[in-house]
Design a protein around this motif. Structure first.
Motif, PDB file in Angstrom:
ATOM      1  N   SER A  12       0.864  -1.185   0.000  1.00 29.29           N
ATOM      2  CA  SER A  12       0.000   0.000   0.000  1.00 29.29           C
ATOM      3  C   SER A  12       0.891   1.221   0.000  1.00 29.29           C
ATOM      4  N   ARG A  14      -0.595   4.260   0.581  1.00 30.05           N
ATOM      5  CA  ARG A  14      -1.421   5.266   1.275  1.00 30.05           C
ATOM      6  C   ARG A  14      -0.671   5.848   2.471  1.00 30.05           C
ATOM      7  N   SER A  17      -1.542   4.288   5.741  1.00 31.67           N
ATOM      8  CA  SER A  17      -1.792   2.870   5.504  1.00 31.67           C
ATOM      9  C   SER A  17      -1.808   2.043   6.790  1.00 31.67           C
ATOM     10  N   ASN A  19      -1.588  -1.097   6.735  1.00 36.50           N
ATOM     11  CA  ASN A  19      -0.573  -2.144   6.559  1.00 36.50           C
ATOM     12  C   ASN A  19       0.828  -1.635   6.880  1.00 36.50           C
ATOM     13  N   ARG A  81     -10.116  -8.066  -4.032  1.00 34.61           N
ATOM     14  CA  ARG A  81      -9.883  -9.496  -3.807  1.00 34.61           C
ATOM     15  C   ARG A  81      -8.558 -10.017  -4.365  1.00 34.61           C
TER      16      ARG A  81
HETATM   17  C1  LIG Z   1      -9.158  -0.101  -4.831  1.00 33.88           C
HETATM   18  C2  LIG Z   1      -9.548  -0.700  -3.480  1.00 33.88           C
HETATM   19  C3  LIG Z   1     -10.030  -1.988  -3.444  1.00 33.88           C
HETATM   20  C4  LIG Z   1     -10.339  -2.575  -2.210  1.00 33.88           C
HETATM   21  N1  LIG Z   1     -10.726  -3.897  -2.161  1.00 33.88           N
HETATM   22  C5  LIG Z   1     -10.846  -4.506  -0.975  1.00 33.88           C
HETATM   23  C6  LIG Z   1     -11.052  -5.917  -0.900  1.00 33.88           C
HETATM   24  O1  LIG Z   1     -11.113  -6.609  -1.897  1.00 33.88           O
HETATM   25  N2  LIG Z   1     -11.129  -6.473   0.334  1.00 33.88           N
HETATM   26  C7  LIG Z   1     -11.029  -5.742   1.480  1.00 33.88           C
HETATM   27  O2  LIG Z   1     -11.115  -6.307   2.571  1.00 33.88           O
HETATM   28  N3  LIG Z   1     -10.845  -4.416   1.450  1.00 33.88           N
HETATM   29  C8  LIG Z   1     -10.731  -3.778   0.255  1.00 33.88           C
HETATM   30  N4  LIG Z   1     -10.484  -2.433   0.201  1.00 33.88           N
HETATM   31  C9  LIG Z   1     -10.448  -1.665   1.443  1.00 33.88           C
HETATM   32  C10 LIG Z   1      -9.086  -1.774   2.101  1.00 33.88           C
HETATM   33  O3  LIG Z   1      -9.106  -2.866   3.003  1.00 33.88           O
HETATM   34  C11 LIG Z   1      -8.784  -0.496   2.875  1.00 33.88           C
HETATM   35  O4  LIG Z   1      -8.773   0.600   1.985  1.00 33.88           O
HETATM   36  C12 LIG Z   1      -7.471  -0.589   3.607  1.00 33.88           C
HETATM   37  O5  LIG Z   1      -7.330   0.513   4.446  1.00 33.88           O
HETATM   38  C13 LIG Z   1      -6.296  -0.679   2.618  1.00 33.88           C
HETATM   39  O6  LIG Z   1      -5.091  -0.919   3.283  1.00 33.88           O
HETATM   40  P1  LIG Z   1      -4.122   0.296   3.701  1.00 33.88           P
HETATM   41  O7  LIG Z   1      -4.782   1.002   4.859  1.00 33.88           O
HETATM   42  O8  LIG Z   1      -2.838  -0.371   4.114  1.00 33.88           O
HETATM   43  O9  LIG Z   1      -3.957   1.208   2.534  1.00 33.88           O
HETATM   44  C14 LIG Z   1     -10.193  -1.825  -1.025  1.00 33.88           C
HETATM   45  C15 LIG Z   1      -9.740  -0.517  -1.098  1.00 33.88           C
HETATM   46  C16 LIG Z   1      -9.417   0.041  -2.311  1.00 33.88           C
HETATM   47  C17 LIG Z   1      -8.867   1.463  -2.354  1.00 33.88           C
END
Ligand SMILES: Cc1cc2nc3c(=O)[nH]c(=O)nc-3n(C[C@H](O)[C@H](O)[C@H](O)COP(=O)(O)O)c2cc1C
Length: 184
Positions: A12, A14, A17, A19, A81
């Motif tokens: 990620s 972000r 984030s 993660n 996914r």
């Molecule tokens: C393009 C996109 C697709 C996502 N698809 C999923 C998904 O398939 N499954 C899920 O649990 N969360 C999904 N999310 C939500 C993410 O879990 C959430 O944005 C999370 O904060 C991403 O990790 P980060 O905080 O490390 O960036 C999605 C978010 C984005 C922006």
């Protein structure tokens, strides 16, 4: 082995984030003989096979950091996914040119946090498929599918009390896995 280098790849970019926060928090739980460092993947160009002969400085740096690591830790978000494109891009970069992959043989752990209840399970499974092809042995158990909830991190950014035992067990198992499989 006394000084074990772990390259952490966060899936990620972000700013806030979850993660990246998880990667930072896990690093605090690692045994003292481990040095845990996140590698930068946000400045990599989009992978283009035409550039294999003349890789950018960012690609050369990435491959050098992976090559120098004894083990790998993937901490990834789940997008639709699967793994985010930025992570696949980094994996592709360090896998090439053909026959010169930086990944082969590096023992790895896979973990992730998402807002969804399945906690990046699909992304992790896709990542395991990719890593199998790249000859990266991946810790099988315990799996760690983490859903972001209040209290996951404490005020200092460490793993919160409710998840601490689980995460410490996970990192201890991972550390032993790396020690067992790492080639010095
Ligand atoms: C393009 C996109 C697709 C996502 N698809 C999923 C998904 O398939 N499954 C899920 O649990 N969360 C999904 N999310 C939500 C993410 O879990 C959430 O944005 C999370 O904060 C991403 O990790 P980060 O905080 O490390 O960036 C999605 C978010 C984005 C922006």
């Amino acid at each position: 082995m006394n000084n074990i280098h772990i390259a952490v790849i966060v899936g990620s970019l972000r700013r806030d984030s979850l993660n990246r926060q998880l990667a930072n928090a896990i690093a605090k739980l690692a045994p003292p003989e481990f040095s845990v460092k996140q590698v930068e993947i946000g400045d990599l160009p989009l992978y283009n096979q035409d550039d294999d002969a003349n890789p950018s400085a960012a690609v050369t740096r990435l491959k050098g950091e992976i090559a120098a690591a004894h083990g790998l830790l993937f901490v990834t978000a789940e997008y639709n996914r699967s793994i985010p494109g930025v992570l696949k891009n980094a994996i592709d970069h360090a896998s090439r040119p053909y026959g010169h992959s930086a990944w082969a043989g590096k023992p790895a752990g896979v973990i992730g946090v998402s807002v969804g209840a399945a906690g990046t399970s699909m992304a992790q499974q896709h990542l395991r498929n990719i890593l199998a092809y790249l000859d990266v042995p991946v810790l099988g158990q315990p799996e760690a599918f983490i859903q972001a909830k209040d209290g996951l991190f404490d005020q200092d950014g460490a793993i919160g009390a409710g998840s601490k035992v689980f995460m410490q067990t996970w990192i201890n198992t991972y550390a032993n896995w790396v020690k067992h499989h790492a080639v010095s």
